[in-house]
Write a protein that holds these residues in place. Structure first.
Motif, PDB file in Angstrom:
ATOM      1  N   VAL A   4     -21.656  31.491   6.675  1.00  0.00           N
ATOM      2  CA  VAL A   4     -21.536  30.158   7.051  1.00  0.00           C
ATOM      3  C   VAL A   4     -19.990  29.885   7.583  1.00  0.00           C
ATOM      4  O   VAL A   4     -19.496  28.616   7.612  1.00  0.00           O
ATOM      5  N   GLY A   5     -19.404  30.913   8.351  1.00  0.00           N
ATOM      6  CA  GLY A   5     -18.244  30.851   8.808  1.00  0.00           C
ATOM      7  C   GLY A   5     -17.016  30.799   8.115  1.00  0.00           C
ATOM      8  O   GLY A   5     -15.903  30.265   8.658  1.00  0.00           O
ATOM      9  N   PRO A  26      -5.316  29.201  -1.877  1.00  0.00           N
ATOM     10  CA  PRO A  26      -4.396  29.157  -0.912  1.00  0.00           C
ATOM     11  C   PRO A  26      -3.748  27.598  -0.773  1.00  0.00           C
ATOM     12  O   PRO A  26      -4.541  26.691  -1.112  1.00  0.00           O
ATOM     13  N   GLU A  27      -2.887  27.397   0.345  1.00  0.00           N
ATOM     14  CA  GLU A  27      -2.363  26.299   0.579  1.00  0.00           C
ATOM     15  C   GLU A  27      -3.026  25.214   1.080  1.00  0.00           C
ATOM     16  O   GLU A  27      -3.077  24.154   0.809  1.00  0.00           O
ATOM     17  N   SER A  28      -3.719  25.395   2.091  1.00  0.00           N
ATOM     18  CA  SER A  28      -4.709  24.653   2.994  1.00  0.00           C
ATOM     19  C   SER A  28      -5.986  25.115   3.240  1.00  0.00           C
ATOM     20  O   SER A  28      -6.132  26.282   4.132  1.00  0.00           O
ATOM     21  N   TYR A  29      -7.086  24.790   2.761  1.00  0.00           N
ATOM     22  CA  TYR A  29      -8.341  25.244   2.925  1.00  0.00           C
ATOM     23  C   TYR A  29      -9.225  24.094   3.120  1.00  0.00           C
ATOM     24  O   TYR A  29      -9.053  22.896   2.617  1.00  0.00           O
ATOM     25  N   GLU A  30     -10.419  24.471   3.686  1.00  0.00           N
ATOM     26  CA  GLU A  30     -11.724  23.617   3.470  1.00  0.00           C
ATOM     27  C   GLU A  30     -12.773  24.225   2.788  1.00  0.00           C
ATOM     28  O   GLU A  30     -12.941  25.428   2.902  1.00  0.00           O
ATOM     29  N   GLU A  31     -13.601  23.791   1.948  1.00  0.00           N
ATOM     30  CA  GLU A  31     -14.654  24.222   1.047  1.00  0.00           C
ATOM     31  C   GLU A  31     -15.760  24.220   2.069  1.00  0.00           C
ATOM     32  O   GLU A  31     -16.092  22.981   2.490  1.00  0.00           O
ATOM     33  N   ILE A  32     -16.675  25.085   2.086  1.00  0.00           N
ATOM     34  CA  ILE A  32     -17.866  25.038   2.981  1.00  0.00           C
ATOM     35  C   ILE A  32     -19.094  25.071   2.018  1.00  0.00           C
ATOM     36  O   ILE A  32     -19.960  24.680   2.218  1.00  0.00           O
ATOM     37  N   ALA A  33     -19.304  26.096   1.178  1.00  0.00           N
ATOM     38  CA  ALA A  33     -20.321  26.446   0.272  1.00  0.00           C
ATOM     39  C   ALA A  33     -20.045  27.001  -0.973  1.00  0.00           C
ATOM     40  O   ALA A  33     -19.016  27.459  -1.274  1.00  0.00           O
ATOM     41  N   LEU A  34     -20.810  26.555  -2.052  1.00  0.00           N
ATOM     42  CA  LEU A  34     -21.022  27.473  -3.205  1.00  0.00           C
ATOM     43  C   LEU A  34     -21.549  28.674  -3.130  1.00  0.00           C
ATOM     44  O   LEU A  34     -22.659  28.524  -2.627  1.00  0.00           O
ATOM     45  N   ILE A  35     -21.033  29.794  -3.442  1.00  0.00           N
ATOM     46  CA  ILE A  35     -21.849  31.009  -3.333  1.00  0.00           C
ATOM     47  C   ILE A  35     -21.973  31.868  -4.834  1.00  0.00           C
ATOM     48  O   ILE A  35     -20.931  31.649  -5.459  1.00  0.00           O
ATOM     49  N   GLU A  36     -23.060  32.558  -4.895  1.00  0.00           N
ATOM     50  CA  GLU A  36     -22.946  33.646  -5.848  1.00  0.00           C
ATOM     51  C   GLU A  36     -23.405  34.813  -5.532  1.00  0.00           C
ATOM     52  O   GLU A  36     -24.433  34.885  -4.468  1.00  0.00           O
ATOM     53  N   ILE A  48     -25.018  27.285  -1.085  1.00  0.00           N
ATOM     54  CA  ILE A  48     -25.319  25.974  -1.157  1.00  0.00           C
ATOM     55  C   ILE A  48     -24.233  25.161  -0.639  1.00  0.00           C
ATOM     56  O   ILE A  48     -23.046  25.295  -0.808  1.00  0.00           O
ATOM     57  N   LEU A  49     -24.552  24.815   0.541  1.00  0.00           N
ATOM     58  CA  LEU A  49     -23.479  24.176   1.408  1.00  0.00           C
ATOM     59  C   LEU A  49     -23.118  22.785   0.746  1.00  0.00           C
ATOM     60  O   LEU A  49     -23.706  21.992   0.209  1.00  0.00           O
ATOM     61  N   ILE A  50     -21.778  22.739   0.962  1.00  0.00           N
ATOM     62  CA  ILE A  50     -20.916  21.331   0.285  1.00  0.00           C
ATOM     63  C   ILE A  50     -19.866  20.951   1.291  1.00  0.00           C
ATOM     64  O   ILE A  50     -19.407  19.938   0.926  1.00  0.00           O
ATOM     65  N   GLY A  51     -19.960  21.644   2.519  1.00  0.00           N
ATOM     66  CA  GLY A  51     -19.231  21.110   3.267  1.00  0.00           C
ATOM     67  C   GLY A  51     -19.853  21.515   4.666  1.00  0.00           C
ATOM     68  O   GLY A  51     -21.013  21.521   4.688  1.00  0.00           O
ATOM     69  N   ASP A  52     -19.048  21.247   5.842  1.00  0.00           N
ATOM     70  CA  ASP A  52     -19.960  21.667   7.322  1.00  0.00           C
ATOM     71  C   ASP A  52     -19.835  23.228   7.664  1.00  0.00           C
ATOM     72  O   ASP A  52     -18.437  23.749   7.400  1.00  0.00           O
ATOM     73  N   ALA A  53     -20.688  23.708   7.812  1.00  0.00           N
ATOM     74  CA  ALA A  53     -20.770  24.985   8.044  1.00  0.00           C
ATOM     75  C   ALA A  53     -20.102  25.383   9.551  1.00  0.00           C
ATOM     76  O   ALA A  53     -20.199  24.398  10.417  1.00  0.00           O
ATOM     77  N   ARG A  54     -19.552  26.681   9.692  1.00  0.00           N
ATOM     78  CA  ARG A  54     -18.975  26.857  10.916  1.00  0.00           C
ATOM     79  C   ARG A  54     -19.676  28.121  11.257  1.00  0.00           C
ATOM     80  O   ARG A  54     -20.597  28.727  11.064  1.00  0.00           O
TER      81      ARG A  54
END
Length: 164
Positions: free
Chosen positions: A86-87, A47-57, A26-32
């Motif tokens: 999703v990149g 990690p220190e710096s990251y972007e959330e893209i999707a919830l996965i299972e 489920i996308l929660i951010g911008d896909a790459r």
């Protein structure tokens, strides 16, 4: 007659198999743009710096994996595949567990003797089988542009789980 019977059973079985999916996202951010699965790492800590893209299972269902370790490796591989789609270059593992298997079996048969024709269909469910499951967040870990000293600092980016 037999060709039609076997074809109908095969199509029905394929339809049932297609209904269950061992992964979801489920996308929660911008896909790459999609990346190779080999570039995706699994993290146990953020990690220190990251972007959330999707919830996965993912689950080990229909993976033909036997044994607890092999089932968990199948789950991690599928989580990485979903993240790569999703990149995301990382999976922040949130939860693992077990679930009761939901296997459905379909069988059919036909036969003839002395001019009589018989046909039978059976549907069943297997109980007692368990699958491994995993949930996580597909993340994009931003590259570290620091000097060589900060690259060796373990607090910057946590070590990934074993590569698959």
């Amino acid at each position: 007659m037999r060709f039609i019977t076997y074809s109908a059973v095969l199509l029905f079985g394929m339809a049932l198999t297609g209904c269950a999916s061992p992964t979801s996202s489920i996308l929660i951010g911008d896909a790459r743009p999609e990346i190779p699965v080999a570039q995706v790492k699994v993290y146990l800590e953020a990690p220190e710096s990251y972007e959330e893209i999707a919830l996965i299972e993912a689950s080990s269902d229909a993976s033909w994996s036997f044994g607890e370790q092999a089932k968990m490796e199948a789950v991690l591989k599928r989580l990485k595949q979903e993240a790569a789609k999703v990149g995301a270059n990382g999976v922040l593992l949130q939860k693992t567990g077990d679930k009761q298997g939901e296997s459905v079996y379909v069988g059919a048969g036909s036969g003839g003797y002395s001019g009589n024709v018989g046909f039978g269909v059976s549907v069943g469910k297997a109980f007692g089988l368990t699958d491994k499951t995993g949930e996580g967040i597909a993340i994009y870990v931003k590259p570290d542009n620091g000097d060589a000293a900060s690259e060796n600092d373990s607090s910057e980016i946590k070590e990934p789980v074993k590569e698959l």
